[in-house]
Design an enzyme around this catalytic site. Structure first.
Site, PDB file in Angstrom:
ATOM      1  N   ARG A   1       0.827  -1.214   0.000  1.00  0.00           N
ATOM      2  CA  ARG A   1       0.000   0.000   0.000  1.00  0.00           C
ATOM      3  C   ARG A   1       0.861   1.264   0.000  1.00  0.00           C
ATOM      4  O   ARG A   1       0.933   1.979  -0.989  1.00  0.00           O
ATOM      5  CB  ARG A   1      -0.942  -0.011   1.214  1.00  0.00           C
ATOM      6  CG  ARG A   1      -2.137   0.958   1.089  1.00  0.00           C
ATOM      7  CD  ARG A   1      -1.808   2.402   1.397  1.00  0.00           C
ATOM      8  NE  ARG A   1      -1.232   2.593   2.715  1.00  0.00           N
ATOM      9  CZ  ARG A   1      -0.770   3.744   3.155  1.00  0.00           C
ATOM     10  NH1 ARG A   1      -0.784   4.817   2.360  1.00  0.00           N
ATOM     11  NH2 ARG A   1      -0.225   3.847   4.356  1.00  0.00           N
TER      12      ARG A   1
ATOM     13  N   HIS B   1       6.998   4.401  12.370  1.00  0.00           N
ATOM     14  CA  HIS B   1       6.966   4.298  10.907  1.00  0.00           C
ATOM     15  C   HIS B   1       7.892   5.382  10.355  1.00  0.00           C
ATOM     16  O   HIS B   1       7.531   6.555  10.307  1.00  0.00           O
ATOM     17  CB  HIS B   1       5.510   4.539  10.463  1.00  0.00           C
ATOM     18  CG  HIS B   1       5.270   4.512   8.985  1.00  0.00           C
ATOM     19  ND1 HIS B   1       4.320   3.681   8.417  1.00  0.00           N
ATOM     20  CD2 HIS B   1       5.789   5.228   7.961  1.00  0.00           C
ATOM     21  CE1 HIS B   1       4.281   3.890   7.110  1.00  0.00           C
ATOM     22  NE2 HIS B   1       5.172   4.827   6.814  1.00  0.00           N
TER      23      HIS B   1
ATOM     24  N   CYS C   1       5.788   9.639  -0.475  1.00  0.00           N
ATOM     25  CA  CYS C   1       4.504  10.249  -0.142  1.00  0.00           C
ATOM     26  C   CYS C   1       4.178  11.287  -1.196  1.00  0.00           C
ATOM     27  O   CYS C   1       4.935  12.238  -1.391  1.00  0.00           O
ATOM     28  CB  CYS C   1       4.531  10.896   1.242  1.00  0.00           C
ATOM     29  SG  CYS C   1       2.973  11.712   1.670  1.00  0.00           S
TER      30      CYS C   1
END
Length: 323
Positions: A26, A218, A251
């Site tokens: 993902r 993370h 991102c």
């Protein structure tokens, strides 16, 4: 997790075991320019599960107009819906996404909230307050349906628009997600700008606000600090870490952010420390090499590259000796 008694670099005791949350399918693939074929995604997840990963992010139910790479998440979830061997969280940004996840057979969903106003606007098109209200609805509805909910705090250390984030601000958001009913909250260094001092400040604030067994970390590796940041947090007693096979990721709303901490690098470090993960490193390296081939590039993982080269050389020597 109980402590192993293994001293860390700063004197802290490390956990006996670490649960790794694999986010490559993902968080990794969503940032690829080209859409990865469904067959390749299914093969990747199957390889990760076979390597011993017990939690694998399967995709996200966001608008395919914004993230076309995740448009087939329903088919991914449906393919694995009968499997009880692994937990597969899927990202849902709103109630519509939750309904799609339920229809596909998802049992665990994830919600993302941003620690800063500007990132929330860019990523979620909502203020922090608006996004929290939205996620409270999603979380309540998911739990009422018997689903588990994982929470993420984006920009827990640094924001591409607002700069360094006050640790208490990120911790407050983590507490809000935990209070909603998220079984676990992952603190995300979205831009990869953290170094150990800032990582520790973020983690200390988070575990002061939320029970430590409900906190995960993370880290992205933009400045090459992801592994050392993770080790610093492990020394505090945190024992859940997000990572991405072959270092996939980035991102779309954080310009310049590099991929996630590579799962191969993380497992190699933990194996060397005697910390259990339940993961077959050779099988993991193979999974990373296979998805990298699909993407047309070498793995970003340093350990993955080194071990793949060593395994290839060993195989060539064996073939030569047998002839």
């Amino acid at each position: 997790m109980t402590e192993s008694g293994i001293p860390g670099a700063s004197g802290g005791a490390l956990p006996n075991a670490v649960r790794i949350v694999e986010v490559g399918p993902r968080d990794g693939l969503q940032n690829e320019r080209a859409v990865v074929p469904l067959a390749a995604k299914l093969s990747l997840i199957e390889s990760l599960v076979a390597a011993g990963l017990g939690t694998v992010e399967a995709g996200s139910f966001v608008s395919p107009r914004w993230v076309p790479q995740m448009a087939d998440t329903d088919r991914v979830v449906t393919h694995f819906r009968s499997s009880d061997a692994v937990e597969m969280p899927v990202l849902v940004p709103n109630l519509r996404g939750l309904e799609l996840a339920k229809a596909a057979g998802a049992r665990t969903v994830a919600v993302f909230a941003a620690a800063t106003v500007l990132f929330s606007r860019a990523n979620l098109n909502a203020s922090r307050a608006e996004s929290l209200a939205r996620f409270a609805e999603v979380t309540a509805a998911a739990r009422a349906s018997g689903m588990r909910v994982r929470g993420y705090v984006s920009c827990a250390v640094h924001c591409p628009y607002e700069g360094w984030v006050e640790p208490g601000k990120a911790a407050e958001l983590a507490a809000s997600l935990a209070d909603m009913g998220c079984y676990e909250v992952s603190m995300c260094d979205t831009t990869g700008a953290a170094s150990p001092g800032r990582a520790l400040a973020m983690a200390r604030a988070a575990i002061a606000a939320v029970p430590i067994d409900r906190i995960a970390v993370h880290f992205h590796d933009t400045f090459g600090q992801a592994l050392v940041n993770t080790l610093a947090c492990l020394e505090l007693g945190i024992s859940v870490v997000d990572s991405s096979v072959s270092g996939l990721g980035g991102c779309p709303y954080s310009p310049g952010a590099a991929g996630n901490l590579a799962t191969e690098d993380l497992v190699y470090m933990l194996d060397g420390l005697g910390i259990a993960t339940g993961i077959d490193l050779d099988a993991l390296v193979k999974a990373g090499a296979e998805i990298s081939d699909v993407l047309g590039r070498k793995p970003i993982s340093r350990a993955g590259l080194a071990l793949a080269t060593r395994l290839s050389a060993s195989s060539e020597v064996k073939d030569h000796l047998s002839n």
